[in-house]
Structures are given as C-alpha cells and as structure tokens.
Design an enzyme around this catalytic site. Sequence first.
Site, PDB file in Angstrom:
ATOM      1  N   THR A   1       0.822  -1.194   0.000  1.00 46.38           N
ATOM      2  CA  THR A   1       0.000   0.000   0.000  1.00 46.38           C
ATOM      3  C   THR A   1       0.869   1.263   0.000  1.00 46.38           C
ATOM      4  OG1 THR A   1      -1.723  -1.176   1.117  1.00 46.38           O
ATOM      5  CG2 THR A   1      -1.646   1.171   1.537  1.00 46.38           C
TER       6      THR A   1
ATOM      7  N   GLY B   1      -4.539  -5.980   6.508  1.00 45.63           N
ATOM      8  CA  GLY B   1      -5.690  -5.142   6.802  1.00 45.63           C
ATOM      9  C   GLY B   1      -6.668  -5.698   7.820  1.00 45.63           C
TER      10      GLY B   1
HETATM   11  N1  ASP Z   1      -3.456  -2.858   4.272  1.00 43.44           N
HETATM   12  C1  ASP Z   1      -3.676  -3.304   2.917  1.00 43.44           C
HETATM   13  C2  ASP Z   1      -4.875  -4.219   2.889  1.00 43.44           C
HETATM   14  O1  ASP Z   1      -5.010  -5.033   3.771  1.00 43.44           O
HETATM   15  C3  ASP Z   1      -2.531  -4.041   2.344  1.00 43.44           C
HETATM   16  C4  ASP Z   1      -1.215  -3.372   2.423  1.00 43.44           C
HETATM   17  O2  ASP Z   1      -0.977  -2.537   3.285  1.00 43.44           O
HETATM   18  O3  ASP Z   1      -0.375  -3.703   1.583  1.00 43.44           O
HETATM   19  O4  ASP Z   1      -5.621  -4.149   1.942  1.00 43.44           O
END
Ligand code: ASP
Length: 310
Positions: free
Chosen positions: A177, A231
């Site tokens: 992300t 997440g």
């Molecule tokens: N937090 C994001 C999700 O769970 C993934 C990430 O941070 O790469 O969609």
Amino acid sequence: MSSIYTLAIHGGAGTISRGSMSAEAQKDYEAALTQALETGEAWLKTGGDALTAVEKAVVVLENNPLFNAGKGAVFTHEGQHEMDASIMDGKFLFAGAVSGLKHIKNPVLLARKVMEEGTHLYLSGSGAELFGKKNGLAFETDEYFYVPLRYQQLQDALKSDSIVLDHTVTKPDKFGTVGAVALDMHGNLAAATSTGGMTNKKHGRVGDTPIIGAGTYANNTTCAISCTGHGEFFMRAVVAYDISCLMEYKGLSLKEACRIVVYEKLVKLGGEGGLIAVDNKGNIELPFNSEGMYRGSVRMGEEKFIAIYK
Ligand code: ASP
C-alpha cells in the site's frame, strides 16, 4: 499557524530484507520515494495545505508500478483489480473513501472528490466509478493496470492457494500500500492511503485502507496516520484512531502511542505491518513490526530521510 511543515510517506511494509533486493531495485524504490517526498514538499514549502500535499505525494506513488496502488495494483483471485483509497482532513474531520475500483487511474483523487462533494463519505464499486465518471476523473484500461510481475504474483499465489500481501517473493507476508501524512504551516494535518489490497484476495474483499479510523485518520488536535499491513488485523485493532485516542484521552506522546499500538496491540493480535504518523507539533514516527517498510519523511529545514529496511 505552526511555523514548520512535515511530510511522511510509505510504500508498504513486509518481509523486505537486504538480501532479497538487488542494488538496482533498491535504487528504483529510493528514487520513487524521493520523488513523492519532493512533490509533496514543494507544495508545503510555499504554504500549501496538508490535504493537497498528501494527495500529490500519493498520486506519484499510485502512478509508479513498483507500488501496490493505482498502476501497480495487485490482482484479485479472478485476475482483476479492485483498488481502495481514503483521505482525511484533520481540520474539519472531513473524510472521503472509495473501494473496489477497477479503472480509476488515481483512487486517492476520487476519495477526495467524494469528501468534497460531501453527500456521502464512502462509495464502493460501480457506484464509485460512476461518481468518478460524472466528476471527470481519469479512467484507464485493464492493459494499463497489467504489470507482468503482479500477474506472476497471482499465478504463484493461486498455486500455493494463499492470499498474499505485496512485496512478497517467498513468504505471503508483504504489503505494498502507499500513503502520506502531513502537517502544513497553517497547523493543519491530513492523511491519505491507497492500495490494490492483497494478491489473490476474494472479489469484494475490502481491507483497512479505505476504513477511516483503521487505515487512515487525521485530527488537528492529535495526529495524522496512514497504515500498511495485513488489513484484517488493522481493522480489528482500529489502529489509526487508536493512536489518536491514546494521545487525546491519555495525553500520550505520538511516539508512545505508536509504540503501544504497533509493537504491543498489533503484535498480540498477530498483525504485521506498520504506519507513518505526524503530530501537530511536527514530530514524525515511522514504526513497523515487519522486516521492512518503504518509507520517507522530511521536516522543514532538514534533510530528507528515506529508508527500506529495519
Ligand atoms: N493494508 C492493505 C490491505 O489489507 C494491504 C497493504 O498494506 O499492503 O488491503
């Protein structure tokens, strides 16, 4: 008016170890992080607002295929893209969020549009895209979002039947992300986060990124936070808001609040990842409990900081 500005960015956390990356790849990541920081800082330097600064920094990262957001978004189980994003203005506690986007070039810009239009806070799927169309957002084709490495990651994940967070080569525990948090010279805080989610995720799965209070939060009285990690755990721990609450109700410093949430609460749940945080005094924290996190920060009058590993 605060006399200084600060800006912090991330490009995901996970099992990013020195040995797993070529010198050339490392340079590419560092250059991308630097470009995002410079873009946001150029805006803040001239007295620009924190909200636009985080938006500008995130757009740079969304347009770079190295990161799991926008152009580089990972594939779902069905071989599609479903992107999520959110943005929050710490001055008025306004926020906007979107999820399940397939063709919006810059999800963070759509999140901001949702926030500014003001009727709703969170739009998902085809309704969000329709809103984007009506508001003149840029759309891209499936080909634009096709990045060979991402497609290979899906094939690997399908083979091992795992739901994979980005930046993974051997282990299903990397995240990709992107996000930015800022304090501007007017004393305002803002945060933005954008993601493609997890490789091989189920159609319709939404993580913490677009959830205000979980993956993103900003409040002028406390701090601005943008998270990256698994997440499901970040939602259960309501990570971003929890840090703000520890500061607001318990009077903790940004550093101490981040320590408790990232190294104690999340670890207890089994949640891997990290976050970037700035407070209204100009302090910056970049904690993560994973092996690495693509990250960078800058404070007015100081050298830029860029790092990947622990
Ligand atoms: N937090 C994001 C999700 O769970 C993934 C990430 O941070 O790469 O969609």
